[in-house]
Design a protein around this motif. Structure first.
Motif, mmCIF file in Angstrom:
data_model
loop_
_atom_site.group_PDB
_atom_site.id
_atom_site.type_symbol
_atom_site.label_atom_id
_atom_site.label_comp_id
_atom_site.label_asym_id
_atom_site.label_seq_id
_atom_site.Cartn_x
_atom_site.Cartn_y
_atom_site.Cartn_z
ATOM 1 N N ALA A 133 0.811 -1.223 0.000
ATOM 2 C CA ALA A 133 0.000 0.000 0.000
ATOM 3 C C ALA A 133 0.842 1.270 0.000
ATOM 4 O O ALA A 133 0.298 2.374 -0.022
ATOM 5 C CB ALA A 133 -0.925 0.001 1.221
ATOM 6 N N SER A 134 2.170 1.134 0.008
ATOM 7 C CA SER A 134 3.029 2.321 0.078
ATOM 8 C C SER A 134 3.025 3.127 -1.210
ATOM 9 O O SER A 134 3.389 4.306 -1.217
ATOM 10 C CB SER A 134 4.467 1.904 0.402
ATOM 11 N N GLY A 135 2.643 2.487 -2.311
ATOM 12 C CA GLY A 135 2.681 3.168 -3.600
ATOM 13 C C GLY A 135 4.039 3.117 -4.271
ATOM 14 O O GLY A 135 4.200 3.625 -5.382
ATOM 15 N N ILE A 136 5.032 2.516 -3.612
ATOM 16 C CA ILE A 136 6.375 2.397 -4.185
ATOM 17 C C ILE A 136 6.456 1.084 -4.965
ATOM 18 O O ILE A 136 6.232 0.014 -4.385
ATOM 19 C CB ILE A 136 7.454 2.418 -3.085
ATOM 20 N N PRO A 137 6.753 1.125 -6.258
ATOM 21 C CA PRO A 137 6.906 -0.129 -7.007
ATOM 22 C C PRO A 137 8.002 -0.991 -6.373
ATOM 23 O O PRO A 137 9.079 -0.490 -6.043
ATOM 24 C CB PRO A 137 7.303 0.345 -8.410
ATOM 25 N N PHE A 138 7.724 -2.263 -6.212
ATOM 26 C CA PHE A 138 8.685 -3.135 -5.529
ATOM 27 C C PHE A 138 10.082 -3.118 -6.155
ATOM 28 O O PHE A 138 11.082 -3.097 -5.424
ATOM 29 C CB PHE A 138 8.148 -4.565 -5.471
ATOM 30 N N PRO A 139 10.233 -3.132 -7.496
ATOM 31 C CA PRO A 139 11.593 -3.118 -8.058
ATOM 32 C C PRO A 139 12.413 -1.892 -7.661
ATOM 33 O O PRO A 139 13.646 -1.938 -7.692
ATOM 34 C CB PRO A 139 11.345 -3.157 -9.572
ATOM 35 N N ASP A 140 11.740 -0.790 -7.270
ATOM 36 C CA ASP A 140 12.485 0.403 -6.862
ATOM 37 C C ASP A 140 13.349 0.145 -5.634
ATOM 38 O O ASP A 140 14.361 0.828 -5.421
ATOM 39 C CB ASP A 140 11.532 1.565 -6.571
#
Length: 201
Positions: A133-140
């Motif tokens: 739910a953080s909105g940060i794409p996991f690969p980042d």
């Protein structure tokens, strides 16, 4: 990689391992091999404080080359053992857990994730859980928020601290660290010049 079904007790997992040391620091297909290994996902096969995970993303960073030479000259990561699966920064999904801190379906980050489809990991090798739910794409978490981004941030923001309007030269500018370093310097208002190892880059 497809998700393991709950009813599945054993999976065949492809993994990369080191079969011979690359003394010159440039591993090739003579040193790295792909094999298939059986991984039991049965809950009774998972030791306490371990999780069974499915690999989602792996970051193959330049430092890994130094872990495959067979020498330990000042290295901050130990050498891989021969026939050992390669370990790298990666993101995985917990399939089954024998630790109260982790639940099935959790997305986790580890600096020591086997380069394999499935594996069993001790929980002390898990860096953190990632929040969908953080909105940060996991690969980042493996790029701008991982080793490449952190190394670039230290170089520009901590060590270099260039002033707006100054010139910043970035070597290996086409690499992961170089690309982020150039962007950070641009954000500081600098003129950035980069070099690469070939015209194609």
């Amino acid at each position: 990689m497809g998700s393991a079904e709950e009813k599945l007790e054993t999976v065949e997992s492809k993994e990369w391992y080191i079969s011979a040391y690359a003394s010159d620091g440039v591993p090739t297909s003579d040193h790295l091999k792909l094999r298939s290994a059986s991984v039991s996902l049965a809950i009774d096969s998972i030791p306490d404080h371990h999780v069974a995970v499915e690999t989602l993303w792996i970051s193959i960073d330049p430092y890994l080359r130094a872990t495959m030479t067979g020498t330990n000259d000042g290295l901050y990561f130990p050498q891989f053992n021969l026939n050992q699966a390669i370990l790298a920064f990666g993101i995985a999904r917990v399939i089954r857990s024998k630790d109260s801190k982790y639940s099935d379906g959790d997305i986790v980050l580890s600096a020591f994730l086997p380069v394999a489809e499935y594996s069993l990991l001790p929980c002390d090798l898990l860096t953190r859980k990632l929040d969908p739910a953080s909105g940060i794409p996991f690969p980042d978490y493996l790029s701008s928020l991982g080793i490449p981004g952190f190394a670039a941030w230290v170089g520009i923001e901590i060590l270099g601290q260039p002033k707006s309007g100054s010139n910043v030269f970035v070597s290996a500018a086409a690499g992961g660290v170089g690309m982020f370093a150039g962007q950070l310097a641009k954000l500081r208002g600098c003129k950035v010049v980069g070099s690469t190892g070939s015209d194609d880059k």
